[in-house]
Scaffold this motif. Sequence first.
Motif, PDB file in Angstrom:
ATOM      1  N   SER A  43      -9.883   4.926  -1.802  1.00 13.55           N
ATOM      2  CA  SER A  43      -8.936   3.851  -2.084  1.00 13.55           C
ATOM      3  C   SER A  43      -9.216   3.194  -3.426  1.00 13.55           C
ATOM      4  O   SER A  43     -10.361   3.131  -3.872  1.00 13.55           O
ATOM      5  CB  SER A  43      -9.047   2.805  -0.965  1.00 13.55           C
ATOM      6  N   ALA A  56       0.820  -1.210   0.000  1.00 12.87           N
ATOM      7  CA  ALA A  56       0.000   0.000   0.000  1.00 12.87           C
ATOM      8  C   ALA A  56       0.850   1.254   0.000  1.00 12.87           C
ATOM      9  O   ALA A  56       1.914   1.295   0.612  1.00 12.87           O
ATOM     10  CB  ALA A  56      -0.926   0.019   1.207  1.00 12.87           C
ATOM     11  N   TYR A  72      -7.238  -0.046  -6.254  1.00  8.33           N
ATOM     12  CA  TYR A  72      -6.215  -1.077  -6.401  1.00  8.33           C
ATOM     13  C   TYR A  72      -5.790  -1.208  -7.856  1.00  8.33           C
ATOM     14  O   TYR A  72      -6.621  -1.140  -8.759  1.00  8.33           O
ATOM     15  CB  TYR A  72      -6.745  -2.442  -5.945  1.00  8.33           C
ATOM     16  N   GLU A 106      -2.427  -1.197  -3.281  1.00 10.33           N
ATOM     17  CA  GLU A 106      -3.519  -0.308  -2.912  1.00 10.33           C
ATOM     18  C   GLU A 106      -2.980   1.115  -2.859  1.00 10.33           C
ATOM     19  O   GLU A 106      -1.900   1.366  -2.333  1.00 10.33           O
ATOM     20  CB  GLU A 106      -4.082  -0.669  -1.539  1.00 10.33           C
TER      21      GLU A 106
END
Length: 147
Positions: free
Chosen positions: A113, A77, A115, A125
């Motif tokens: 968020s 992330a 991905y 992410e």
Amino acid sequence: MKDARICLVTLAVDDLERSASFYQALGWTRTSAGNDTVIFMQGERMVLSLFGRKDLAADVGTSMEGSAAPYPNVALAINMSTEKDVDRLFDQAVAAGGAAVKRPEPTFWGGYSGYFSDPDSHLWELAHNPFFRLTRRGHIDLLKTPA
């Protein structure tokens, strides 16, 4: 606490040069360290190691054959300061050859968020979490984040 850190992440890749080009497009710096089986990319506070999939399996002493999972068991992330920054980096990743897995959108937990996966299906992410404090250099500082 000095050992509570990540210094290097190794990703098994199918094509070293393709992966190096992808990560360079996202801002990582290719270093002179490495050889024909591994390339090291310097980030702000850590190093990303791109290791040929078969060479990594041989180094570990195992086989990577037979894995049907579309992504590894870990999602890496990157937290961003704003939703606009999330969108910018997401678009940059897709333009560099990544695959859009989930376009950035508001989350149930109050953040933002999305991905993408890199050319070897490693899942990333991108997130804006208004509850996490980011340092001036963009690192999460959970020790100073209000509870």
